[in-house]
Design a protein around this motif. Structure first.
Motif, short mmCIF file in Angstrom:
data_model
loop_
_atom_site.label_atom_id
_atom_site.label_comp_id
_atom_site.label_asym_id
_atom_site.label_seq_id
_atom_site.Cartn_x
_atom_site.Cartn_y
_atom_site.Cartn_z
N HIS A 44 0.81 -1.22 0.00
CA HIS A 44 0.00 0.00 0.00
C HIS A 44 0.84 1.27 0.00
N GLN A 45 2.08 1.18 -0.39
CA GLN A 45 2.96 2.35 -0.39
C GLN A 45 2.51 3.42 -1.37
N ASP A 46 1.90 3.00 -2.47
CA ASP A 46 1.48 3.96 -3.49
C ASP A 46 -0.01 4.26 -3.46
N ASP A 47 -0.71 3.83 -2.42
CA ASP A 47 -2.15 4.11 -2.33
C ASP A 47 -2.38 5.60 -2.07
N PRO A 48 -3.47 6.19 -2.59
CA PRO A 48 -3.78 7.61 -2.31
C PRO A 48 -4.08 7.81 -0.83
N SER A 49 -3.77 9.01 -0.34
CA SER A 49 -4.02 9.32 1.07
C SER A 49 -5.51 9.48 1.32
N LEU A 50 -5.86 9.59 2.61
CA LEU A 50 -7.27 9.79 2.97
C LEU A 50 -7.79 11.09 2.38
N PHE A 51 -6.98 12.15 2.40
CA PHE A 51 -7.39 13.43 1.82
C PHE A 51 -7.62 13.29 0.32
N GLU A 52 -6.71 12.59 -0.35
CA GLU A 52 -6.85 12.42 -1.80
C GLU A 52 -8.10 11.62 -2.14
N ARG A 53 -8.39 10.59 -1.33
CA ARG A 53 -9.60 9.81 -1.59
C ARG A 53 -10.85 10.65 -1.35
N GLY A 54 -10.82 11.46 -0.28
CA GLY A 54 -11.96 12.33 -0.02
C GLY A 54 -12.16 13.35 -1.12
N LEU A 55 -11.04 13.92 -1.62
CA LEU A 55 -11.14 14.90 -2.71
C LEU A 55 -11.67 14.26 -3.98
N GLU A 56 -11.25 13.04 -4.21
CA GLU A 56 -11.75 12.33 -5.40
C GLU A 56 -13.26 12.09 -5.30
N ARG A 57 -13.72 11.71 -4.09
CA ARG A 57 -15.17 11.51 -3.91
C ARG A 57 -15.92 12.83 -4.08
N LEU A 58 -15.32 13.93 -3.62
CA LEU A 58 -15.97 15.24 -3.77
C LEU A 58 -16.12 15.60 -5.23
N TRP A 59 -15.05 15.43 -6.00
CA TRP A 59 -15.13 15.76 -7.43
C TRP A 59 -16.15 14.88 -8.14
N GLU A 60 -16.23 13.60 -7.74
CA GLU A 60 -17.22 12.72 -8.34
C GLU A 60 -18.63 13.21 -8.02
N TRP A 61 -18.84 13.63 -6.77
CA TRP A 61 -20.16 14.13 -6.37
C TRP A 61 -20.52 15.40 -7.13
N LEU A 62 -19.56 16.33 -7.24
CA LEU A 62 -19.81 17.56 -7.97
C LEU A 62 -20.07 17.29 -9.45
N ASP A 63 -19.33 16.36 -10.00
CA ASP A 63 -19.53 16.02 -11.40
C ASP A 63 -20.93 15.45 -11.63
N ASN A 64 -21.37 14.55 -10.73
CA ASN A 64 -22.72 13.99 -10.85
C ASN A 64 -23.78 15.07 -10.66
N LEU A 65 -23.50 15.98 -9.70
CA LEU A 65 -24.45 17.06 -9.47
C LEU A 65 -24.57 17.96 -10.69
N PHE A 66 -23.43 18.31 -11.28
CA PHE A 66 -23.44 19.17 -12.46
C PHE A 66 -24.15 18.50 -13.62
#
Length: 226
Positions: A44-66
């Motif tokens: 798991h050395q190259d896994d995205p951080s918790l912040f990066e995963r949260g940001l990715e979920r946010l962009w997905e939500w905004l994209d779906n909303l848009f």
């Protein structure tokens, strides 16, 4: 022969040179072992951080909303962008007109919040604030200068706890020709002091002009006739 064959086969399994039977592991134990192995940090050395995963979920939500909003807006994405721009412009216009929103004031609206000072003192303070571009403080001090001047001329009785509205109403009795200007000045004072609105150079100029005009105005000492 069938029985002999079984015996020979069983015996062959016990011979030193025979192949060992394959090992079998229960399914649950194998899954647990695999989970423990994959949980090691080396995988798991190259896994995205918790912040990066949260940001990715946010962009997905905004994209779906848009996408959802664009599907029901005339003109699709372009129409939605135009609506968003209009809303932003409306908010900016309100912000510019009303100033920074603040908590609703619970003050009683007292005009003077410090010890007694002369009208000249308040005018000096008002001009200093105006020169520095502090229009809210300039308006406050000019209104205090106006009321203090009327007290010094005995057109108003010196009274602690008087509000700007009360001062304007009382002064209008002996200065009826300026009643509307006095009410407007009191409203401006209340707006910038207790209503959270910002003052500007024009508001100060109007109040300063009124103050100087009242100084030269002859009062109606007998009060209005019936």
């Amino acid at each position: 022969m069938g029985t002999g064959g079984l015996i020979v086969t069983g015996a062959a399994a016990l011979l030193p040179g025979a192949e060992a039977p394959p090992l079998t592991t229960p399914r649950d134990a194998a899954r647990e072992a695999a989970d423990r192995e994959l949980a090691k940090s080396v995988y798991h050395q190259d896994d995205p951080s918790l912040f990066e995963r949260g940001l990715e979920r946010l962009w997905e939500w905004l994209d779906n909303l848009f996408e959802g909003a664009a599907s029901v807006t005339p003109g699709g994405g372009v129409g939605l962008l135009a609506v968003a721009l209009l809303v932003a412009l409306a908010v900016a216009a309100l912000w510019w007109r009303l100033g920074t929103p603040r908590r609703t004031a619970t003050s009683t609206g007292l005009l003077f919040d410090d010890g007694p000072r002369s009208a000249a003192d308040h005018r000096t303070a008002a001009d200093a604030h105006a020169a520095a571009g502090r229009w809210t403080e300039a308006v406050q001090e000019r209104m205090r200068a106006l009321v203090r001047s009327l007290e010094e001329r005995t057109l108003l009785d010196p009274r602690p706890g008087r509000t700007a509205d009360e001062a304007a109403a009382e002064a209008a009795v002996s200065l009826p020709g300026h009643a509307s200007d006095l009410r407007a000045a009191a409203r401006t004072f209340d707006d910038v002091t207790y209503g959270g609105r910002g003052a500007d150079a024009d508001a100060y100029a109007r109040l300063r002009t009124l103050d100087l005009t009242l100084e030269r105005t002859k009062p109606l000492l007998t009060g209005p006739t019936a």
